[in-house]
Design an enzyme around this catalytic site. Structure first.
Site, PDB file in Angstrom:
ATOM      1  N   LYS A  89       0.878  -1.174   0.000  1.00 13.98           N
ATOM      2  CA  LYS A  89       0.000   0.000   0.000  1.00 13.98           C
ATOM      3  C   LYS A  89       0.911   1.218   0.000  1.00 13.98           C
ATOM      4  CE  LYS A  89      -3.488   2.702   2.272  1.00 13.98           C
ATOM      5  NZ  LYS A  89      -3.973   3.206   3.570  1.00 13.98           N
ATOM      6  N   GLY A 150      -8.440   9.512   9.217  1.00  7.83           N
ATOM      7  CA  GLY A 150      -8.781   9.549  10.630  1.00  7.83           C
ATOM      8  C   GLY A 150      -9.840  10.548  11.020  1.00  7.83           C
ATOM      9  N   ASN A 198      -9.840   1.996   9.374  1.00  9.24           N
ATOM     10  CA  ASN A 198      -8.969   1.814  10.535  1.00  9.24           C
ATOM     11  C   ASN A 198      -9.511   2.552  11.751  1.00  9.24           C
ATOM     12  OD1 ASN A 198      -5.357   2.236  11.132  1.00  9.24           O
ATOM     13  ND2 ASN A 198      -6.971   1.497  12.447  1.00  9.24           N
TER      14      ASN A 198
END
Length: 254
Positions: A89, A150, A198
């Site tokens: 990635k 995030g 995530n």
């Protein structure tokens, strides 16, 4: 691509290795991404993140922390030399505040890594032109962001993602910013091949249950896409026929 492959799981921010292990199990994922800098290449650590990965889950090493193409290529080579799969990635994020991918350096690194035989999955801005270039140099996927890494803000790049999905000849994985299972479902309803999540899972009160919720969201969105979503309309449309099969007394005319 099976439903389990449509949810990729990031491994940062989990409070413990046990929490990560449980989230992997309940998510049903078969691919997790791990920053090389978080991997103990010596294997001597008692808290090695690799210990949480089941043997049937593919490790996707990422180049998180790389600020330019040269550093990203070096990290990929280190992962390969350590015996990890040549699936990378690719992340090139020179600005630590916003973590936005550098399009020029990302493309340059992708070209080099593809030449070296890596399977490259690049994290990139939701830029249709850039995604096309990444596809043309041989990347296995493109991974445009939904919103800032995030941020949990969901899909803020929808218009651009629609163009990317329309023109892509490789799988499109929506990466970054998905904060709720409904966000993952929305991406899948649009036609994305997969999503990577995530933060939304790792910081949840119960990470394992949130991973399960995202798995269900991905399945629901993909099923809806395959079933064929109705087009939005600008006018009301009755869901019941204007003429019924019952007469005024409530008995059937049939």
């Amino acid at each position: 691509m099976t439903s389990t492959w449509r949810l990729f799981l990031g491994t940062g921010k989990f409070p413990s290795i046990a929490s990560l292990r449980d989230a992997i199990r309940t998510s049903g994922t078969e691919m997790v991404t791990v920053a090389l800098r978080r991997v103990d290449l010596s294997g001597r650590s008692d808290d090695n993140i690799l210990d949480a990965l089941p043997h049937d889950v593919l490790l996707l090493t990422n180049t998180s922390g790389a600020v330019d193409a040269d550093e990203a290529v070096r990290l990929a080579r280190l992962a390969s030399a350590a015996g990890h799969p040549d699936w990378i990635k690719l992340e090139v994020t020179p600005d630590p505040r916003h973590l936005l991918p550098d399009p020029v350096e990302t493309l340059r690194a992708a070209e080099q890594l593809v030449r070296e035989g890596f399977t490259v999955l690049p994290y990139c801005s939701a830029d249709p032109v850039l995604c096309k270039h990444l596809e043309e140099v041989g990347c296995a996927t493109v991974m445009p962001l939904g919103s800032w890494i995030g941020s949990n803000r969901g899909i803020r790049t929808r218009d651009a993602l629609e163009i990317i999905l329309e023109q892509a000849l490789v799988p499109v994985v929506v990466d970054a910013g998905l904060g709720a299972p409904s966000h993952a479902s929305e991406a899948m309803e649009m036609g994305a091949s997969a999503v990577l999540v995530n933060t939304a899972i790792s910081i949840a009160g119960d990470a394992a249950e949130m991973a399960r919720a995202f798995r269900l969201g991905v399945i629901a969105g993909r099923t809806a896409f395959l079933a064929g979503l109705g087009a939005p309309g600008t006018k009301a449309s009755p869901s019941s026929p204007l003429t019924g099969f019952l007469d005024s007394t409530g008995s059937s005319r049939a």
